[in-house]
Design an enzyme around this catalytic site. Structure first.
Site, PDB file in Angstrom:
ATOM      1  CG  HIS A 271      53.244  22.587 -14.731  1.00  0.00           C
ATOM      2  ND1 HIS A 271      53.411  23.939 -14.956  1.00  0.00           N
ATOM      3  CD2 HIS A 271      53.493  22.394 -13.408  1.00  0.00           C
ATOM      4  CE1 HIS A 271      53.756  24.527 -13.829  1.00  0.00           C
ATOM      5  NE2 HIS A 271      53.812  23.618 -12.865  1.00  0.00           N
ATOM      6  CG  ASN A 366      56.241  23.559  -5.676  1.00  0.00           C
ATOM      7  OD1 ASN A 366      55.650  24.556  -5.285  1.00  0.00           O
ATOM      8  ND2 ASN A 366      55.975  22.981  -6.845  1.00  0.00           N
TER       9      ASN A 366
END
Length: 536
Positions: A271, A366
């Site tokens: 990430h 998200n």
């Protein structure tokens, strides 16, 4: 806020902590009161401006004033004066310049840090805290002393359930108690099929083109030179060909916010390297992947790819980044918050960063429409939603109306306080960027949108003289320019899908130059070193 109201709020916070853990001993983050009229005035001013801004139907209303007008406005003192400020525009920077003295003692890193640590001293030196630690040590021999986080004016302590209320009663000046929440690496997805319209972008990642970064490079000769970006994430692969030589500072923090000694730069997941590539990556893949390839990173590992992270790790990372003097902080992280009420865990840390000129860019989350995560949902965070190659909102992108019902920051007469997030949106679907080991992949996520905005701020700073502006209103000026220049999408004004619009950095630099923020004449960024965080 009266002492009785504070007691009731603390009692509710303690009950919430007890309701969310089955453990008898746990870590809590305790925030102390810090006498600070500047902060009070600033909060009143910004909240007043936000209340007016939410009724506007055009992002252009938020562009700042011309530089000579902005800098000529004499600061007003006191909360009453700040409430009386009425600007013909809705620029946050103009409001802030009229309300506080940006050259005040508490608008410097040294001044804020000194005031925060002084306010924390009664907690750290408290007999009640020492006794609570001794009780914990009976079963946990390695129990730590309180660890302070100066930007948030808080400290983490380990206590038994039965000792928490006693500490609140014994230590004057406690304003808030939060659990040290666990944060997980944000979920991202690798698309099974990349749309042809995205693959057609051969010169760069499609997001770099869509936000007009390529145009800004050519029109203004800026690529982020002299700008230091703070990236708090899962770490970074320093040997990736797109990132090699661009990691100027590195730190790793454990779950209690203590810096891990001897750590060297690495990524515990994928990430952080992906986010880093979107900020400063080059063209080793044959496509440009970074918005600001000549900027540099101060990267901190605050999320472990396997174990996740904590609020304490992120707060420690913010302290570290502000101590280094970064120009912007990028947070592609957060914890899902079930309801619209917003925790104040990060409010002062973000506000402290902004007071010394550092905007804090944070992913909204998200989990889809009508959801959000913290710190992206914080009142002062510059929250980012995600768009696709057709300028449609990504289905996973969060955003909603937030509410502050009780607060130690806002006066009772201002509550309940409602506001909308995100503030802006940026490309976050099938974003091509670096991954550890020298590769590249397409990822989806608001985590991918956020570094586009951080990189755009690096371009803005390298193309203008905004870094010469007083720290007290610099971060607000940057946010005004990005918001006011955005490509307006969706409902008129701010909405839950796009914020005020999709990022357009070429337009932002053009507006900045037109308003008198001319080319930068500063030399490359020089930063002060930082000493390792140790136990107090």
């Amino acid at each position: 806020m009266s002492s009785e109201e504070t007691k009731r709020r603390l009692a509710r916070q303690i009950e919430m902590i007890r309701d969310t853990t089955e453990e008898r001993t746990f870590d809590v983050i305790v925030r102390m009161r810090r006498p600070d009229d500047e902060e009070r005035s600033l909060i009143d001013t910004v909240s007043s401006a936000f209340n007016r801004r939410r009724l506007s139907i055009s992002a252009r209303d938020f562009l700042p004033q011309r530089r000579e007008i902005q800098n000529a406005r004499p600061p007003r003192r006191g909360r009453t004066a700040s409430r009386a400020v009425q600007s013909d525009r809705q620029s946050l920077a103009a409001e802030v310049a009229s309300a506080i003295d940006p050259r005040g003692r508490l608008s410097t890193v040294e001044g804020l840090r000194s005031a925060s640590l002084a306010a924390l001293d009664p907690l750290i030196q408290s007999d009640a805290v020492r006794e609570a630690k001794a009780a914990v040590s009976a079963t946990k021999p390695n129990a730590l002393d309180p660890i302070p986080f100066w930007t948030s004016g808080s400290a983490i302590i380990t206590v038994r359930d039965e000792d928490l209320a006693r500490i609140v009663e014994a230590v004057p000046g406690i304003e808030d108690i939060y659990p040290n929440r666990r944060l997980f690496v944000p979920p991202v997805a690798v698309p099974r099929k990349v749309p042809e319209a995205i693959e057609d972008n051969k010169a760069s990642s499609w997001g770099i083109r869509r936000i007009a970064a390529l145009g800004a490079w050519g029109a203004y000769g800026c690529r982020g030179d002299g700008v230091l970006v703070g990236l708090l994430d899962t770490g970074v692969d320093p040997d990736h060909p797109d990132l090699k030589g661009k990691i100027k500072h590195w730190a790793e923090f454990d779950a209690t916010g203590v810096e891990v000694q001897g750590s060297t730069a690495h990524d515990s997941d994928r990430h952080g390297t992906h986010c880093a590539g979107t900020i400063v990556g080059g063209d080793a893949s044959g496509r440009w992947i970074g918005v600001a390839p000549e900027a540099r990173l101060a990267a901190a590992l605050v999320l472990d790819g396997q174990r996740g992270g904590t609020d304490a790790q992120v707060l420690a990372g913010i302290d570290w980044a502000v101590n280094l003097g970064v120009d912007v902080i990028s947070l592609s992280l957060g914890a899902f918050v079930l309801g619209p009420a917003t925790p104040n865990t990060y409010t002062r840390a973000i506000l402290s960063a902004m007071r010394v000129g550092i905007p804090v860019v944070a992913a909204i989350g998200n989990e889809g429409s009508q959801t959000s995560g913290s710190p992206g949902s914080d009142y002062f965070a510059f929250a980012v939603g995600a768009t696709d190659q057709n300028d449609l909102a990504a289905g996973f992108s969060g955003g909603r109306t937030q509410i502050i019902q009780t607060s130690s920051y806002f006066p009772p007469e201002a509550l309940p306080l409602l506001y909308s997030k995100p503030d802006i949106s940026a490309p976050g679907v099938a974003v091509w960027s670096s991954v550890p080991g020298g590769g590249w992949e397409h990822f989806n996520g608001t985590s991918m949108a956020t570094p586009h905005v951080a990189g755009a701020i690096a371009l803005l700073l390298s193309a203008t003289n905004i870094k010469d502006e007083p720290p007290g209103d610099r971060a607000f000026l940057i946010q005004d320019l990005l918001t006011g220049s955005s490509e307006e999408l969706g409902e008129a004004g701010q909405n839950h899908r796009f914020g005020f619009g999709r990022l357009d950095i070429l337009r932002a630099i053009g507006f900045a130059r037109d308003l008198g923020y001319g080319p930068s004449s500063r030399p490359a960024h020089a930063v002060v070193g930082s000493s390792p965080r140790r136990h107090p």
